[in-house]
Every structure is written in C-alpha cells, then in structure tokens.
Scaffold this motif. Structure first.
Motif, PDB file in Angstrom:
ATOM      1  N   GLU A   9       0.872  -1.184   0.000  1.00 13.39           N
ATOM      2  CA  GLU A   9       0.000   0.000   0.000  1.00 13.39           C
ATOM      3  C   GLU A   9       0.911   1.236   0.000  1.00 13.39           C
ATOM      4  OE1 GLU A   9      -2.457   2.321   3.497  1.00 13.39           O
ATOM      5  OE2 GLU A   9      -1.780   0.256   3.809  1.00 13.39           O
ATOM      6  N   VAL A  10       0.688   2.143  -0.972  1.00 15.92           N
ATOM      7  CA  VAL A  10       1.516   3.361  -1.031  1.00 15.92           C
ATOM      8  C   VAL A  10       1.021   4.352   0.022  1.00 15.92           C
ATOM      9  CG1 VAL A  10       2.201   5.333  -2.457  1.00 15.92           C
ATOM     10  CG2 VAL A  10       2.035   3.033  -3.478  1.00 15.92           C
ATOM     11  N   MET A  11       1.967   4.801   0.879  1.00 10.00           N
ATOM     12  CA  MET A  11       1.577   5.723   1.964  1.00 10.00           C
ATOM     13  C   MET A  11       1.794   7.184   1.558  1.00 10.00           C
ATOM     14  SD  MET A  11       3.345   3.520   4.993  1.00 10.00           S
ATOM     15  CE  MET A  11       2.767   4.512   6.361  1.00 10.00           C
ATOM     16  N   ALA A  12       2.938   7.439   0.878  1.00 10.58           N
ATOM     17  CA  ALA A  12       3.247   8.840   0.519  1.00 10.58           C
ATOM     18  C   ALA A  12       4.398   8.859  -0.475  1.00 10.58           C
ATOM     19  CB  ALA A  12       3.662   9.619   1.772  1.00 10.58           C
ATOM     20  N   THR A  13       4.472   9.930  -1.251  1.00 14.94           N
ATOM     21  CA  THR A  13       5.662  10.188  -2.072  1.00 14.94           C
ATOM     22  C   THR A  13       6.640  10.958  -1.188  1.00 14.94           C
ATOM     23  OG1 THR A  13       4.415  10.230  -4.130  1.00 14.94           O
ATOM     24  CG2 THR A  13       6.553  11.355  -4.129  1.00 14.94           C
ATOM     25  N   ILE A  14       7.874  10.423  -1.039  1.00 13.89           N
ATOM     26  CA  ILE A  14       8.806  11.074  -0.108  1.00 13.89           C
ATOM     27  C   ILE A  14       9.999  11.700  -0.812  1.00 13.89           C
ATOM     28  CG2 ILE A  14       8.189   9.744   1.936  1.00 13.89           C
ATOM     29  CD1 ILE A  14      10.431   7.829   1.326  1.00 13.89           C
ATOM     30  N   GLY A  15      10.090  11.540  -2.098  1.00 11.26           N
ATOM     31  CA  GLY A  15      11.226  12.174  -2.761  1.00 11.26           C
ATOM     32  C   GLY A  15      11.225  11.868  -4.238  1.00 11.26           C
ATOM     33  N   THR A  16      11.628  12.871  -5.009  1.00 14.18           N
ATOM     34  CA  THR A  16      11.849  12.587  -6.431  1.00 14.18           C
ATOM     35  C   THR A  16      13.372  12.634  -6.571  1.00 14.18           C
ATOM     36  OG1 THR A  16      11.498  14.933  -6.732  1.00 14.18           O
ATOM     37  CG2 THR A  16       9.684  13.507  -7.317  1.00 14.18           C
ATOM     38  N   GLY A  17      13.976  11.463  -6.406  1.00 16.54           N
ATOM     39  CA  GLY A  17      15.441  11.407  -6.334  1.00 16.54           C
ATOM     40  C   GLY A  17      16.072  11.541  -7.700  1.00 16.54           C
ATOM     41  N   SER A  18      17.401  11.367  -7.732  1.00 17.60           N
ATOM     42  CA  SER A  18      18.156  11.542  -8.983  1.00 17.60           C
ATOM     43  C   SER A  18      17.622  10.620 -10.063  1.00 17.60           C
ATOM     44  CB  SER A  18      19.622  11.198  -8.747  1.00 17.60           C
ATOM     45  OG  SER A  18      19.882  11.068  -7.369  1.00 17.60           O
ATOM     46  N   LYS A  23       8.749   6.330  -2.957  1.00 13.51           N
ATOM     47  CA  LYS A  23       7.486   6.322  -2.219  1.00 13.51           C
ATOM     48  C   LYS A  23       7.610   5.477  -0.958  1.00 13.51           C
ATOM     49  CE  LYS A  23       4.639   7.374  -6.228  1.00 13.51           C
ATOM     50  NZ  LYS A  23       3.543   6.967  -7.143  1.00 13.51           N
ATOM     51  N   LYS A  24       7.007   5.983   0.094  1.00 18.62           N
ATOM     52  CA  LYS A  24       6.926   5.223   1.351  1.00 18.62           C
ATOM     53  C   LYS A  24       5.780   4.230   1.195  1.00 18.62           C
ATOM     54  CE  LYS A  24       6.291   6.104   6.331  1.00 18.62           C
ATOM     55  NZ  LYS A  24       6.043   7.213   7.320  1.00 18.62           N
ATOM     56  N   ILE A  25       6.053   2.962   1.471  1.00 17.48           N
ATOM     57  CA  ILE A  25       5.037   1.917   1.258  1.00 17.48           C
ATOM     58  C   ILE A  25       4.913   1.059   2.518  1.00 17.48           C
ATOM     59  CG2 ILE A  25       5.336   1.795  -1.254  1.00 17.48           C
ATOM     60  CD1 ILE A  25       7.209  -0.600  -0.832  1.00 17.48           C
ATOM     61  N   ARG A  26       3.775   0.380   2.613  1.00 17.28           N
ATOM     62  CA  ARG A  26       3.574  -0.552   3.728  1.00 17.28           C
ATOM     63  C   ARG A  26       3.247  -1.920   3.141  1.00 17.28           C
ATOM     64  NH1 ARG A  26      -0.661   1.597   6.281  1.00 17.28           N
ATOM     65  NH2 ARG A  26       0.490   2.717   7.911  1.00 17.28           N
ATOM     66  N   ARG A  27       3.978  -2.937   3.615  1.00 12.36           N
ATOM     67  CA  ARG A  27       3.707  -4.305   3.155  1.00 12.36           C
ATOM     68  C   ARG A  27       2.454  -4.803   3.878  1.00 12.36           C
ATOM     69  NH1 ARG A  27       8.782  -8.107   3.270  1.00 12.36           N
ATOM     70  NH2 ARG A  27       8.523  -7.872   5.525  1.00 12.36           N
ATOM     71  N   LYS A  28       1.430  -5.217   3.105  1.00 13.44           N
ATOM     72  CA  LYS A  28       0.113  -5.534   3.689  1.00 13.44           C
ATOM     73  C   LYS A  28       0.186  -6.708   4.655  1.00 13.44           C
ATOM     74  CE  LYS A  28      -2.462  -3.748  -0.322  1.00 13.44           C
ATOM     75  NZ  LYS A  28      -3.171  -4.166  -1.572  1.00 13.44           N
ATOM     76  N   LYS A  29       1.026  -7.705   4.354  1.00 14.83           N
ATOM     77  CA  LYS A  29       0.950  -8.944   5.164  1.00 14.83           C
ATOM     78  C   LYS A  29       1.441  -8.755   6.600  1.00 14.83           C
ATOM     79  CE  LYS A  29       5.442 -10.948   3.906  1.00 14.83           C
ATOM     80  NZ  LYS A  29       6.152 -12.038   3.232  1.00 14.83           N
ATOM     81  N   ASP A  30       2.405  -7.783   6.790  1.00  9.94           N
ATOM     82  CA  ASP A  30       2.915  -7.623   8.164  1.00  9.94           C
ATOM     83  C   ASP A  30       3.034  -6.163   8.589  1.00  9.94           C
ATOM     84  OD1 ASP A  30       6.433  -8.250   7.236  1.00  9.94           O
ATOM     85  OD2 ASP A  30       4.977  -6.738   6.591  1.00  9.94           O
ATOM     86  N   MET A  34       8.446   0.270   4.229  1.00  8.19           N
ATOM     87  CA  MET A  34       9.609   0.226   3.343  1.00  8.19           C
ATOM     88  C   MET A  34       9.491   1.395   2.378  1.00  8.19           C
ATOM     89  SD  MET A  34       8.823  -3.730   2.568  1.00  8.19           S
ATOM     90  CE  MET A  34      10.287  -4.715   2.462  1.00  8.19           C
ATOM     91  N   VAL A  35      10.372   1.459   1.394  1.00  9.60           N
ATOM     92  CA  VAL A  35      10.211   2.415   0.290  1.00  9.60           C
ATOM     93  C   VAL A  35      10.389   1.673  -1.019  1.00  9.60           C
ATOM     94  CG1 VAL A  35      11.154   4.363   1.605  1.00  9.60           C
ATOM     95  CG2 VAL A  35      12.649   3.090   0.071  1.00  9.60           C
ATOM     96  N   TRP A  36       9.827   2.202  -2.073  1.00  7.10           N
ATOM     97  CA  TRP A  36      10.245   1.722  -3.398  1.00  7.10           C
ATOM     98  C   TRP A  36      10.599   2.939  -4.239  1.00  7.10           C
ATOM     99  CZ3 TRP A  36       5.034  -1.101  -4.649  1.00  7.10           C
ATOM    100  CH2 TRP A  36       4.094  -0.213  -5.147  1.00  7.10           C
TER     101      TRP A  36
END
Ligand SMILES: CNC(=O)c1c(C)[nH]c(/C=C2\C(=O)Nc3ccc(Cl)cc32)c1C
Length: 277
Positions: A9-18, A23-30, A34-36
């Motif tokens: 689940e995407v929580m927020a955009t935290i940076g538009t890096g180089s 994006k800050k994400i949450r793994r649904k199962k636990d 994390m980020v992707w």
C-alpha cells in the motif's frame, strides 16, 4: 513467491530522487514500512536494461548496516517501470539537513560530522571490497543519496545505478545539477575508480560542515579549473584541525586520496570517542 504491486500500500511520495520517484510503502501482510523507487526504463536501450538488471542484482548482494538494504524488485512490463523495494530511512537525507542548517544559520556538531564520516567510509569500504572481481562503485555520492535511520545512523543509497543512467548513450535520464563533486580523474576524462568515490565523499562531508561545496563556480569550465587547482577554504573554525585535515586528505589533487581502509585507520587513531559500529 515474488512480490507484486498488490502486496503493498503506497503511503506517501517522499522524494523525487536523482533516478526516479521514491514512495513510502507498507507491506500488507505484516505492516512493515519500506520504500520503493520507481524508475521508468521504457527509453533505455536493451544493453542499458541489461546493465540495470545486473546492477540491481549486484546491489542486492550488498548487506551492510550502513548501506540501504535492497529487498526486492517488481517489474511492470505494461508500464515499463521497475520498482526497487528498499529499507525505509526515517531520518531522511543529508541534503535536507544541510538546507535546513543553511536556512537557520546553524551547523552540525563535530561528533555528528565524525559519525557520518566514519559510517559512510565503512559503507564505501564494504562496496569497494571486491566480490568475485566486481567492486560496486557509487558514482554519485552526494547529500541527497546519504540517508539516516531513526537513530541517525548512515544508510548509503542509490548504489551503482548512476553507472547505468549516466551511460553516455542513456536517454533514460538526462544528468541534472552542477557536478560540484566531480573528481580530478573525471575532470581529466580518466576512468572513475574507488578513489573517485572517496573524493566525492570528502566533498560531501565538507559541505555537511561548511554548508557549501569545497569548489563552486558559475559554469563547468570554471569549476574544472578550481578542481584541478584543488584549493578550498578551511572548515569553519568551530571544527577541529583533525576533522579539517582528514577531509582535506580525501579531497587531494596532487596525490591520490586514500582508500577507505586507510581513512578508517586514520580515524581510529584520532577519534576514539566516536563509535564506528
Ligand atoms: C522528505 N523526504 C524524506 O524525509 C525521506 C525519508 C524519510 N526517506 C527518504 C528516502 C529513502 C528512504 O527512506 N529509504 C530509501 C532507500 C533508497 C533511496 Cl534511493 C531513498 C530512500 C526521504 C527522501
């Protein structure tokens, strides 16, 4: 079982890096946070795509407490986007700390500067330690690529992707920003190597303390001239001579800067008060 986009689940955009959007994400199962980093590969050539894949596989081998952990990757072929899933670093990046200090007229403490120097050098030492003949060079060390965890420990990020996206034919990413940390070998069109990373790390640490890069210019030609000369002001006097000297050792033109290992030996004899692990 490989991950899919629906596992998160995407929580927020935290940076538009180089090299894409973070994006800050949450793994649904636990519920693990994390980020992707989303990177479009549609405009890459086949060889660049292959380089990116082998680069990410190489980076997944990097396991170190001061290197951002790569967990997985998801490739969405319909959108031509790769999602690189990595460790969340609650403290954000050093670029935000520098810009905040510039705005407020404040400086990081000497202890914090030594901590960043030692932990970032430990991370580089791990990457430069050759594994089956392949050293991982960062190639784009800068404050925006150095992150901090909840305890303000260093987490070096965006490893090695610079090589793929700076590839001279790459259309995937036009290089943006002034190359303030460009090393003498790049100025002289020589090949990038481990000591280029050390040079960039020295420039980054200098900027962390002085709130400006060691070499500034209004155009690339002037910047290259200044880098070749290699002269820059001492750190602000609130910082010790030892800290100034070790950073100066990293940003040296006349003789090549030290390797990561040599630096750590120098730190340990000069700073027993800064824990390295
Ligand atoms: C305003 N943004 C932030 O404070 C921030 C936070 C809390 N985390 C990040 C970035 C990353 C983060 O938290 N983990 C990462 C792993 C790899 C890369 Cl390339 C970036 C990150 C950022 C940019």
């Amino acid at each position: 079982m490989p991950s899919t986009l629906d596992d998160f689940e995407v929580m927020a955009t935290i940076g538009t890096g180089s090299y894409g959007t973070c994006k800050k994400i949450r793994r649904k199962k636990d519920g693990k946070v994390m980020v992707w980093k989303e990177m479009e590969y549609g405009s890459m050539t086949e060889s660049e795509k292959q380089m990116l894949v082998s680069e990410v596989n190489l980076l997944r081998e990097l396991r170190h407490q001061h290197i951002v952990r790569y967990y997985d990757r998801i490739i969405d072929r319909t959108q031509a986007i790769i999602y690189i899933i990595m460790e969340y670093c609650q403290g954000g990046d050093l670029a935000s700390i520098i810009s905040r200090n510039r705005k407020e007229g404040t400086h990081v403490s000497e202890d914090f500067a030594w901590k960043i120097l030692i932990q970032a050098t430990l991370a580089l030492k791990e990457c430069h330690r050759r594994k089956n003949g392949k050293a991982v060079l960062h190639r784009d060390l800068k404050p925006a690529n150095v992150f901090l965890d909840a305890e303000a420990n260093v987490k070096l990020g965006d490893f090695g992707l610079a090589r793929v996206l700076h590839h001279e034919h790459s259309l995937a990413q036009t290089y943006v920003g002034t190359p303030y940390y460009m090393s003498p070998e790049l100025v002289n069109n020589q090949s990038y190597n481990e000591k280029s990373d050390i040079w960039s790390l020295g420039c980054m640490l200098y900027e962390l303390c002085a709130l400006a890069p060691p070499f500034t210019a209004t155009n690339e030609g002037e910047l290259k001239r200044k880098i070749r000369i290699g002269q820059f002001p001492r750190l602000p006097t609130q910082y010790s001579l030892e800290l100034d000297m070790i950073i100066r050792r990293m940003i040296q033109v006349e003789c090549l800067p030290p390797r990561a290992l040599e630096l750590l030996e120098k730190c340990s004899c000069e700073n027993s008060y800064v824990t390295t692990e």
